[in-house]
Every structure is written in C-alpha cells, then in structure tokens.
Design an enzyme around this catalytic site. Structure first.
Site, mmCIF file in Angstrom:
data_model
loop_
_atom_site.group_PDB
_atom_site.id
_atom_site.type_symbol
_atom_site.label_atom_id
_atom_site.label_comp_id
_atom_site.label_asym_id
_atom_site.label_seq_id
_atom_site.Cartn_x
_atom_site.Cartn_y
_atom_site.Cartn_z
ATOM 1 N N ARG A 187 -34.025 8.946 -18.249
ATOM 2 C CA ARG A 187 -33.204 8.885 -17.030
ATOM 3 C C ARG A 187 -33.066 7.430 -16.588
ATOM 4 N NH1 ARG A 187 -34.919 12.623 -12.046
ATOM 5 N NH2 ARG A 187 -36.537 11.102 -11.618
ATOM 6 N N ARG A 234 -44.291 19.099 -0.372
ATOM 7 C CA ARG A 234 -45.107 18.450 -1.403
ATOM 8 C C ARG A 234 -46.581 18.446 -1.027
ATOM 9 N NH1 ARG A 234 -40.663 15.134 -3.651
ATOM 10 N NH2 ARG A 234 -41.349 13.958 -5.439
ATOM 11 N N ARG A 267 -33.158 3.859 -9.580
ATOM 12 C CA ARG A 267 -34.423 4.244 -8.945
ATOM 13 C C ARG A 267 -35.552 3.320 -9.365
ATOM 14 N NH1 ARG A 267 -35.424 10.651 -8.617
ATOM 15 N NH2 ARG A 267 -37.422 9.792 -7.978
ATOM 16 N N LYS A 296 -35.815 19.788 -11.341
ATOM 17 C CA LYS A 296 -35.496 20.384 -10.033
ATOM 18 C C LYS A 296 -34.103 19.964 -9.547
ATOM 19 C CE LYS A 296 -38.999 18.563 -7.780
ATOM 20 N NZ LYS A 296 -39.586 17.726 -8.860
HETATM 21 P P1 AMP Z 1 -38.076 12.800 -5.659
HETATM 22 O O1 AMP Z 1 -36.658 12.344 -5.733
HETATM 23 O O2 AMP Z 1 -38.218 14.194 -5.125
HETATM 24 O O3 AMP Z 1 -38.832 12.595 -6.934
HETATM 25 O O4 AMP Z 1 -38.787 11.882 -4.559
HETATM 26 C C1 AMP Z 1 -38.880 10.473 -4.747
HETATM 27 C C2 AMP Z 1 -39.924 9.882 -3.818
HETATM 28 O O5 AMP Z 1 -39.570 10.121 -2.445
HETATM 29 C C3 AMP Z 1 -41.332 10.463 -3.960
HETATM 30 O O6 AMP Z 1 -42.059 9.856 -5.015
HETATM 31 C C4 AMP Z 1 -41.912 10.140 -2.586
HETATM 32 O O7 AMP Z 1 -42.247 8.770 -2.476
HETATM 33 C C5 AMP Z 1 -40.729 10.401 -1.668
HETATM 34 N N1 AMP Z 1 -40.663 11.826 -1.249
HETATM 35 C C6 AMP Z 1 -39.696 12.733 -1.564
HETATM 36 N N2 AMP Z 1 -39.959 13.924 -1.025
HETATM 37 C C7 AMP Z 1 -41.134 13.787 -0.359
HETATM 38 C C8 AMP Z 1 -41.956 14.684 0.381
HETATM 39 N N3 AMP Z 1 -41.626 15.974 0.536
HETATM 40 N N4 AMP Z 1 -43.101 14.181 0.938
HETATM 41 C C9 AMP Z 1 -43.448 12.900 0.790
HETATM 42 N N5 AMP Z 1 -42.742 12.009 0.084
HETATM 43 C C10 AMP Z 1 -41.582 12.438 -0.486
#
Ligand code: AMP
Length: 190
Positions: A127, A88, A135, A13
């Site tokens: 990654r 999400r 991360r 994404k």
């Molecule tokens: P991502 O970079 O999109 O994989 O997001 C990393 C982390 O941020 C996720 O595992 C969640 O802990 C938090 N996070 C990101 N987007 C959301 C969302 N829309 N709702 C809840 N937690 C989120």
C-alpha cells in the site's frame, strides 16, 4: 445495518467498508480517515493528533469518542453505519455502547477480519509503495508498532463482543469478493 469491522491494520477493513457502504447505502465511519483529514487541514485536532498517529500509537479515547459521537449524530447515520477502526479499546467500546443506547439503537454485528502477520506486513508495504504513501504510518517499523498496539489494546474486543453475542469472524486473507460475500452472509444481509 449497524456494523463494526474489527481487525488489525492491513486486514482489509477500509476496502470492505467501502464496498459494504455501497451495498447497504450506509456511511463508512473511519476514525483513521477523519484523523488524517484533520491532520492534513491542520485543525487543532489534527495538530494534537499528528505525532501520535505518525508513530503508530492510539489517540486518546476522549478524542476519538468525541469524534464518533458527533459523527453518529449526523443524519446519514440514521439508517445505519459501518465503523472502521473504532472502537480500538474496551473503554471506546463501552463509550460506543452508551452512545447507541442513548439513541435507542443497537449494533447488529461486529465482524472480525483475521489475517496472519506476514500477510498484513506485505499488504501495508505494498500500500505504501503503490500510493506513494500519503500515510506517514505506512512503513514497516510503524506498522509493527501498530500491530503490537492492536494485540495489546484492541484484540481484547474480540472476547468483549463474543460475550455480547455479536461477534462474527471471517477470513480476511481470502480474495476481496469472497470476503465481502462472507461478511454479508455473516451479518444476514441480502
Ligand atoms: P487506521 O486508518 O484505522 O489504521 O488509523 C490510523 C491511526 O489513527 C491509528 O494508528 C491511530 O493512531 C489513529 N486512530 C484511528 N482510529 C483510532 C481509534 N479508534 N482510537 C485511537 N486512535 C485511532
């Protein structure tokens, strides 16, 4: 162009959002990036979110809905946006629907990017290795947790958006350029 990119962690994404951002001249809105910046800057939001993000759980709907609502008000979102990692949950999708209808705008499409679990795990492990992982949540154990959370809480959005007639599905395992082409074709962009 108002798009959502939907898919499990490692589906690509973020990679596609950055390419499409250039192609369409609209911003990428990544709730994960916004949360990681807040964590790095140790803002009150970051301090609240850190433990949750690090263990691979979802931050509350209330918090992320607030982040997105504020971000959508910024002027650069007027011509459109690419949402990456939001919504999400069904509650987030419903909140987004309300935010957009208050603005009098609508989504053009929701692009689901699919990939099998082994590929996802391999990509995230790579990654982590390549980036010297900034991360904390890019390790195999937390990743498996994030995949479980995706399946339980986020995958229901596929049917939700299918029912709204907005869902387009692309193969996220194809080479990056092919995925971009498939998305552009699916959303009807030039
Ligand atoms: P991502 O970079 O999109 O994989 O997001 C990393 C982390 O941020 C996720 O595992 C969640 O802990 C938090 N996070 C990101 N987007 C959301 C969302 N829309 N709702 C809840 N937690 C989120």
């Amino acid at each position: 162009m108002r798009l959502i990119l939907l898919g499990p962690p490692g589906a690509g994404k973020g990679t596609q959002a950055k390419i499409l951002m250039e192609a369409y001249g609209i911003p990428q809105l990544s709730t994960g990036d916004i949360l990681r910046s807040a964590i790095a800057a140790q803002t009150p939001l970051g301090l609240e979110a850190k433990a949750i993000v690090d263990r691979g759980d979802l931050v509350s709907d209330e918090i992320v809905n607030g982040i997105v609502s504020e971000r959508l008000d910024a002027e650069d979102c007027t011509p459109g946006f690419i949402l990456d990692g939001f919504p999400r949950t069904i509650a987030q999708a419903e909140a987004l629907g309300e935010m957009l209808s208050e603005k009098g705008v609508a989504l053009d499409a929701v692009v689901e990017m699919t990939a099998d679990t082994d590929t996802l795990v391999q990509r995230i492990v790579n990654r982590a290795r390549e980036s010297n992982s900034a991360r904390a949540d890019d390790n195999e154990e937390v990743l498996r947790k994030r995949l479980g959370v995706y399946k339980e809480q986020t995958a229901p959005l596929v049917d939700y958006y299918k029912n709204l007639g907005l869902l387009r599905t692309v193969d996220g395992m194809a080479p990056v350029g092919d995925v971009t082409a498939a998305i552009r074709k699916a959303v009807g962009g030039a």
